[in-house]
Design an enzyme around this catalytic site. Structure first.
Site, PDB file in Angstrom:
ATOM      1  N   HIS A 113     110.087 -81.940 -20.780  1.00 39.82           N
ATOM      2  CA  HIS A 113     110.820 -82.599 -19.695  1.00 39.82           C
ATOM      3  C   HIS A 113     111.132 -81.641 -18.557  1.00 39.82           C
ATOM      4  O   HIS A 113     111.056 -80.417 -18.684  1.00 39.82           O
ATOM      5  CB  HIS A 113     112.109 -83.236 -20.231  1.00 39.82           C
ATOM      6  CG  HIS A 113     113.128 -82.266 -20.762  1.00 39.82           C
ATOM      7  ND1 HIS A 113     114.063 -81.646 -19.958  1.00 39.82           N
ATOM      8  CD2 HIS A 113     113.368 -81.810 -22.015  1.00 39.82           C
ATOM      9  CE1 HIS A 113     114.833 -80.864 -20.691  1.00 39.82           C
ATOM     10  NE2 HIS A 113     114.431 -80.942 -21.951  1.00 39.82           N
TER      11      HIS A 113
ATOM     12  N   CYS B  13     114.082 -78.951 -27.211  1.00 37.85           N
ATOM     13  CA  CYS B  13     113.011 -79.537 -26.404  1.00 37.85           C
ATOM     14  C   CYS B  13     112.418 -78.490 -25.467  1.00 37.85           C
ATOM     15  O   CYS B  13     112.983 -77.415 -25.258  1.00 37.85           O
ATOM     16  CB  CYS B  13     113.541 -80.730 -25.612  1.00 37.85           C
ATOM     17  SG  CYS B  13     113.826 -82.191 -26.616  1.00 37.85           S
TER      18      CYS B  13
END
Length: 537
Positions: free
Chosen positions: A429, A448
């Protein structure tokens, strides 16, 4: 550190003698009918303890695949493979040719020969498994390595081997990837380097920079020459040539490229070659764990390199810096492979429960208006009035609410996320925290993978399905609405961890063992019998 030295002179003669001994012994198996019956009975009894071996030999009426003049090529090919097992970074003692010879010489009866027939098949299967998909089980080494090793059927392997050219079959067992070939070439070269004294003396500690002179500069110069980063020179001054050599070294080790030898660069310079060789051997084991097609187009995220890349037909076509999980038990990024199916433009951030209860609940208990950028919602998705809730009554076990950050430029996920749905809730992301991408070590996230150039990454993915990917993406972004964009062709994603890897031209790259995983893998390999070798010749 134990260094095992293997001189090469005379190896050819020993190998030839071994093959001759194998051939002579197996000729005796073609004796009388009674001996054949005894041989087959021994095979049946010895194979009965292993379902795959039993099924294989039962289908052959318990005839051998190693015995007889007609199988000499198969025996010789196996002995040759065992002889070179150490070249692959395997535990050579598992496949000791001398032990094979001793067993052959000791097996004087059909019964002993039948048992040895089965034992050789067992050793073949062990070698095939080790060289093809690795000696270790990843999840037993580190709980964050979720690598599904592509183990082959033992029965299918034996059946295919019995029908194939033995030498060609054995050559095809190791990974056929260019990376494995280059790693093996580097391993053999480093073993020769070790036999010739390694890289020489280390460089005395302390900062070194352009303009310095003296014995420490000479030590640096000699080290860089030995490592292949500097052409031979007699200079005793930290001149432009040494500065450029230090920059090349820094680039090859993932360091900030400033041409100055500070503490970080000095530590990497003085890392012994034995340690680098261990990293190469671990990388070969890791390459065996992923010995399957990776996808003509795939995303390759090397956690230790802090990069995410798109690979098309083995060629890197896109690369961006990344930030990975912090080196804490509940925040490290795991290793696994999955398939990216879609991206979300203008994403909401649905806060993981672990973050809610560990980080945000304590803040809310001190101040109910804390983390005001987040919405608190009940089980039906309805927004909760913070002023009407006594957060002090809750703990990590009974907190009944969820938390969400609506789409915005300040959203923790930035303006786009890339989804490959998985049980670990890991994805790639954007991020508003751009300053972290300038750091040398970029381990800061909750697990992440944050991307420095997420828009360009999106354009590269969308280029396969829209004529003008930038215009399409920006138009979607300008709506401000949370929008899912499916990929017409899903893309495999591999989150890997390599402290040693190669460039397409064969040059080595080394990275820090940020999570300590490769050290644990090396220790497990060493316990299994793998050793650092110094090979002369």
């Amino acid at each position: 550190m134990r260094v095992v030295r293997f001189p090469t002179p005379g190896m050819g003669f020993q190998f030839a003698a071994l093959c001759a001994a194998v051939a002579m012994w197996f000729l005796s198996v073609s004796g009388a009918v009674a001996q054949v019956t005894e041989f087959r009975q021994a095979v049946a009894q010895a194979a009965a303890r292993d379902d795959d071996l039993a099924a294989f030999y039962r289908a052959r009426d318990f005839q051998g695949i190693w015995s007889g003049r007609e199988n000499s090529a198969r025996r010789n090919a196996l002995v040759a493979a065992f002889t070179s097992a150490g070249d692959h970074g395997l535990a050579a003692d598992r496949y000791d040719p001398d032990a094979v010879m001793a067993n052959l010489q000791a097996a004087a009866t059909p019964d002993a020969q039948g048992r040895l027939e089965v034992e050789m098949s067992r050793q073949f299967l062990q070698y095939a498994r080790d060289v093809q998909t690795g000696m270790l089980t990843p999840s037993q080494i580190d709980r964050n390595i979720h690598r599904q090793v592509p183990l082959r059927s033992r029965l299918g392997t034996l059946q295919a081997f019995a029908k194939s050219s033995p030498a060609a079959f054995l050559r095809a067992l190791p990974p056929q990837s260019p990376e494995y070939t280059r790693l093996m070439r580097e391993k053999l070269a480093m073993e020769r380097r070790l036999a010739n004294g390694g890289w020489g003396p280390t460089v005395p500690a302390g900062k070194l920079q352009a303009g310095d002179t003296g014995a420490r500069v000479v030590a640096l110069r000699n080290r860089l020459i030995a490592m292949g980063f500097l052409e031979r020179t007699n200079t005793q001054t930290y001149d432009q040539a040494i500065t450029q050599a230090v920059q090349r070294f820094q680039q090859a080790h993932g360091l900030s490229i400033d041409g100055t030898v500070g503490p970080g660069t000095m530590a990497e310079l003085n890392t012994p070659p034995e340690r680098r060789l261990q990293s190469v051997i671990v990388a070969m084991e890791r390459e065996r764990w992923i010995n399957r097609p990776r996808g003509q187009r795939h995303v390759w995220v090397n956690l230790t390199d802090f990069t995410a890349k798109i690979i098309d037909n083995d060629v890197e076509t896109f690369s961006t810096r990344s930030v990975i999980g912090a080196n804490k038990d509940d925040r490290v990024s795991p290793e696994f492979s999955d398939v990216m199916e879609f991206m979300v433009v203008n994403p909401s951030w649905y806060v993981p429960r672990s973050i809610i209860t560990k980080e945000y609940l304590p803040q809310l208990q001190r101040n109910p208006n804390a983390v005001g950028q987040l919405e608190i919602t009940d089980s039906r998705g309805r927004k909760v009035n913070r002023g009407a809730v006594d957060f002090a009554q809750f703990n990590a076990a009974n907190f009944p609410y969820s938390m969400r950050q609506p789409p915005s430029r300040g959203n923790a996920l930035g303006l786009v996320k890339f989804m490959f749905p998985n049980r670990y809730n890991i994805y790639l992301h954007d991020t508003p925290a751009k300053s972290l991408f300038g750091r040398e070590v970029r381990a800061f996230s909750h697990g992440c993978i944050r991307l420095n150039d997420p828009f360009d990454f999106a354009y590269a993915l969308l280029a396969k399905q829209v004529g003008n990917p930038e215009e399409f993406f920006q138009a979607t972004l300008r709506t401000g609405r949370e929008t899912r964009v499916d990929l017409d062709q899903p893309v495999p994603v591999h989150l890997v961890y390599r402290t040693a890897f190669t460039q397409a031209d064969g040059r080595m790259q080394y990275r820090r063992d940020v999570y300590g995983r490769d050290a644990r893998i090396w220790n497990a390999l060493a316990r299994a019998g793998v050793a650092v070798r110094a090979v002369s010749g």
